[in-house]
Write a protein that holds these residues in place. Structure first.
Motif, PDB file in Angstrom:
ATOM      1  N   THR A 119     -10.719   4.407  -3.156  1.00 25.45           N
ATOM      2  CA  THR A 119     -10.244   3.942  -1.855  1.00 25.45           C
ATOM      3  C   THR A 119     -11.203   2.918  -1.262  1.00 25.45           C
ATOM      4  O   THR A 119     -10.779   1.876  -0.720  1.00 25.45           O
ATOM      5  CB  THR A 119     -10.081   5.133  -0.897  1.00 25.45           C
ATOM      6  N   GLU A 120     -12.496   3.196  -1.369  1.00 23.31           N
ATOM      7  CA  GLU A 120     -13.487   2.247  -0.864  1.00 23.31           C
ATOM      8  C   GLU A 120     -13.480   0.964  -1.697  1.00 23.31           C
ATOM      9  O   GLU A 120     -13.671  -0.134  -1.160  1.00 23.31           O
ATOM     10  CB  GLU A 120     -14.871   2.890  -0.884  1.00 23.31           C
ATOM     11  N   ALA A 121     -13.276   1.093  -2.999  1.00 26.76           N
ATOM     12  CA  ALA A 121     -13.191  -0.089  -3.861  1.00 26.76           C
ATOM     13  C   ALA A 121     -12.028  -0.982  -3.436  1.00 26.76           C
ATOM     14  O   ALA A 121     -12.158  -2.206  -3.350  1.00 26.76           O
ATOM     15  CB  ALA A 121     -13.045   0.328  -5.312  1.00 26.76           C
ATOM     16  N   ALA A 122     -10.883  -0.376  -3.172  1.00 24.78           N
ATOM     17  CA  ALA A 122      -9.720  -1.146  -2.740  1.00 24.78           C
ATOM     18  C   ALA A 122      -9.985  -1.842  -1.412  1.00 24.78           C
ATOM     19  O   ALA A 122      -9.552  -2.983  -1.202  1.00 24.78           O
ATOM     20  CB  ALA A 122      -8.503  -0.225  -2.629  1.00 24.78           C
ATOM     21  N   ALA A 123     -10.704  -1.174  -0.521  1.00 31.42           N
ATOM     22  CA  ALA A 123     -10.980  -1.746   0.793  1.00 31.42           C
ATOM     23  C   ALA A 123     -11.902  -2.959   0.705  1.00 31.42           C
ATOM     24  O   ALA A 123     -11.915  -3.796   1.606  1.00 31.42           O
ATOM     25  CB  ALA A 123     -11.601  -0.687   1.703  1.00 31.42           C
ATOM     26  N   LEU A 124     -12.684  -3.071  -0.364  1.00 35.48           N
ATOM     27  CA  LEU A 124     -13.595  -4.203  -0.529  1.00 35.48           C
ATOM     28  C   LEU A 124     -12.889  -5.473  -0.986  1.00 35.48           C
ATOM     29  O   LEU A 124     -13.402  -6.580  -0.788  1.00 35.48           O
ATOM     30  CB  LEU A 124     -14.688  -3.849  -1.545  1.00 35.48           C
ATOM     31  N   LEU A 125     -11.730  -5.348  -1.610  1.00 40.72           N
ATOM     32  CA  LEU A 125     -11.099  -6.509  -2.237  1.00 40.72           C
ATOM     33  C   LEU A 125     -10.702  -7.612  -1.255  1.00 40.72           C
ATOM     34  O   LEU A 125     -10.901  -8.804  -1.551  1.00 40.72           O
ATOM     35  CB  LEU A 125      -9.891  -6.051  -3.066  1.00 40.72           C
ATOM     36  N   PRO A 126     -10.146  -7.306  -0.087  1.00 43.47           N
ATOM     37  CA  PRO A 126      -9.828  -8.407   0.836  1.00 43.47           C
ATOM     38  C   PRO A 126     -11.064  -9.204   1.247  1.00 43.47           C
ATOM     39  O   PRO A 126     -10.996 -10.438   1.355  1.00 43.47           O
ATOM     40  CB  PRO A 126      -9.199  -7.677   2.033  1.00 43.47           C
ATOM     41  N   ALA A 146      -2.258   0.588  -4.129  1.00 45.70           N
ATOM     42  CA  ALA A 146      -0.832   0.310  -3.999  1.00 45.70           C
ATOM     43  C   ALA A 146      -0.496  -0.427  -2.704  1.00 45.70           C
ATOM     44  O   ALA A 146       0.521  -1.116  -2.633  1.00 45.70           O
ATOM     45  CB  ALA A 146      -0.028   1.615  -4.077  1.00 45.70           C
ATOM     46  N   GLY A 147      -1.335  -0.292  -1.686  1.00 44.67           N
ATOM     47  CA  GLY A 147      -1.060  -0.952  -0.422  1.00 44.67           C
ATOM     48  C   GLY A 147      -1.500  -2.404  -0.366  1.00 44.67           C
ATOM     49  O   GLY A 147      -1.242  -3.088   0.638  1.00 44.67           O
ATOM     50  N   LEU A 148      -2.154  -2.893  -1.421  1.00 42.43           N
ATOM     51  CA  LEU A 148      -2.615  -4.285  -1.452  1.00 42.43           C
ATOM     52  C   LEU A 148      -1.492  -5.152  -2.012  1.00 42.43           C
ATOM     53  O   LEU A 148      -1.222  -5.156  -3.215  1.00 42.43           O
ATOM     54  CB  LEU A 148      -3.874  -4.406  -2.305  1.00 42.43           C
ATOM     55  N   THR A 149      -0.843  -5.892  -1.140  1.00 39.87           N
ATOM     56  CA  THR A 149       0.340  -6.653  -1.534  1.00 39.87           C
ATOM     57  C   THR A 149       0.041  -8.097  -1.914  1.00 39.87           C
ATOM     58  O   THR A 149       0.898  -8.762  -2.496  1.00 39.87           O
ATOM     59  CB  THR A 149       1.367  -6.655  -0.383  1.00 39.87           C
ATOM     60  N   ASP A 150      -1.153  -8.591  -1.588  1.00 37.87           N
ATOM     61  CA  ASP A 150      -1.467  -9.987  -1.886  1.00 37.87           C
ATOM     62  C   ASP A 150      -2.029 -10.204  -3.294  1.00 37.87           C
ATOM     63  O   ASP A 150      -1.569 -11.108  -3.999  1.00 37.87           O
ATOM     64  CB  ASP A 150      -2.447 -10.546  -0.849  1.00 37.87           C
ATOM     65  N   GLU A 163       2.367   6.255 -11.200  1.00 41.33           N
ATOM     66  CA  GLU A 163       2.810   5.617  -9.953  1.00 41.33           C
ATOM     67  C   GLU A 163       2.216   6.382  -8.763  1.00 41.33           C
ATOM     68  O   GLU A 163       1.902   7.557  -8.884  1.00 41.33           O
ATOM     69  CB  GLU A 163       4.338   5.639  -9.885  1.00 41.33           C
ATOM     70  N   PRO A 164       2.055   5.708  -7.595  1.00 40.99           N
ATOM     71  CA  PRO A 164       2.410   4.312  -7.348  1.00 40.99           C
ATOM     72  C   PRO A 164       1.322   3.351  -7.814  1.00 40.99           C
ATOM     73  O   PRO A 164       0.139   3.676  -7.798  1.00 40.99           O
ATOM     74  CB  PRO A 164       2.547   4.276  -5.822  1.00 40.99           C
TER      75      PRO A 164
END
Length: 253
Positions: A119-126, A146-150, A163-164
């Motif tokens: 979760t923290e890894a995903a938050a760093l991507l933007p 899954a919530g990163l749409t860009d 999934e997801p």
């Protein structure tokens, strides 16, 4: 002496080979695989596949099958089975050894960003302005992304991910070891600008880190969970085999 080897890793298979090849009359080894990989590489010795039903189920199995020594050689991120093994070993009780390959170490030129979880890894991507991400964290836990749409994701795993998944993703089914030339080409062909990985350690999947360093790419590294307190930990199969040999020598018939 009956050893239950919780495996599924290269190190577990190598340890089973060492125990099978060594001068060890009377040593019985049962290899346990979680069953999450569809076509696992089977080690020598007896086999069982599937879960135990938590710590209590594992403790019951240890008693029922007269296990003398428990070795946890599962993946460094298999935190649930590691905690269950520690609890079960203390309950029965039986000696427990944890076999964990050493984690990767940052070297000059690496652009690493540490994360405590997926979760923290995903938050760093933007913040990294990630547009094309090479995601090598396995088939589980992709819901965190899954919530990163860009961004567009290249998701590599041994089996099809659960999934997801991220909405813009391509799945690459492959199994290491991977070569440096192959990883360089993968980053180039897919125009990757960020790599996300777990600190699994070992040489089989390390070339991606070298390729990312050469390309100057940022790498988000998810830290591994700590080993249980008070439990001996070794970093390689040879050391584990010596530990088992010493434990046999101390055992009172």
């Amino acid at each position: 002496m009956h050893v239950l080897l919780l495996g599924g890793t290269t190190e577990a298979r190598r340890l089973a080979e060492l125990l099978a090849a060594g001068p060890s009359p009377g040593l019985r080894v049962t290899n346990s695989l979680a069953g999450r990989v569809s076509a696992p590489r089977t080690p020598p010795g007896e086999m069982r596949v599937g879960g135990f039903g938590g710590a209590e189920g594992l403790a019951a199995w240890l008693r029922e099958h007269a296990v003398d020594l428990l070795v946890d050689a599962t993946h460094p991120f298999a935190d649930t089975i590691t905690r269950n093994a520690a609890h079960a070993a203390a309950t029965v009780p039986v000696p427990l050894l944890v076999l964990r390959r050493p984690g990767w170490r940052r070297v000059e030129g690496d652009v690493w960003h540490d994360a405590a979880s997926l979760t923290e890894a995903a938050a760093l991507l933007p913040a990294l302005a990630a547009r094309r991400v090479f995601l090598t964290t396995g088939r589980l836990g992709l819901a965190a992304f899954a919530g990163l749409t860009d961004p567009w994701f290249l998701v590599r795993s041994v089996d099809a991910p659960e999934e997801p998944c991220p909405p813009h993703a391509q799945v690459l089914l492959d199994r290491g070891p991977f070569t440096l030339d192959g990883e360089r080409e993968l980053l180039r062909r897919h125009r990757i600008d960020v790599l996300v990985t777990k600190d699994s350690g070992g040489a089989a999947t390390a070339p991606k880190l070298t390729a990312a360093r050469e390309a100057g790419l940022p790498v988000v590294v998810v830290r591994r969970p700590p080993a249980p307190r008070g439990v001996p930990v070794v970093g390689g199969p040879e050391e584990a085999a010596r530990w088992i040999g010493a434990a046999r020598g101390k055992r009172v018939p």
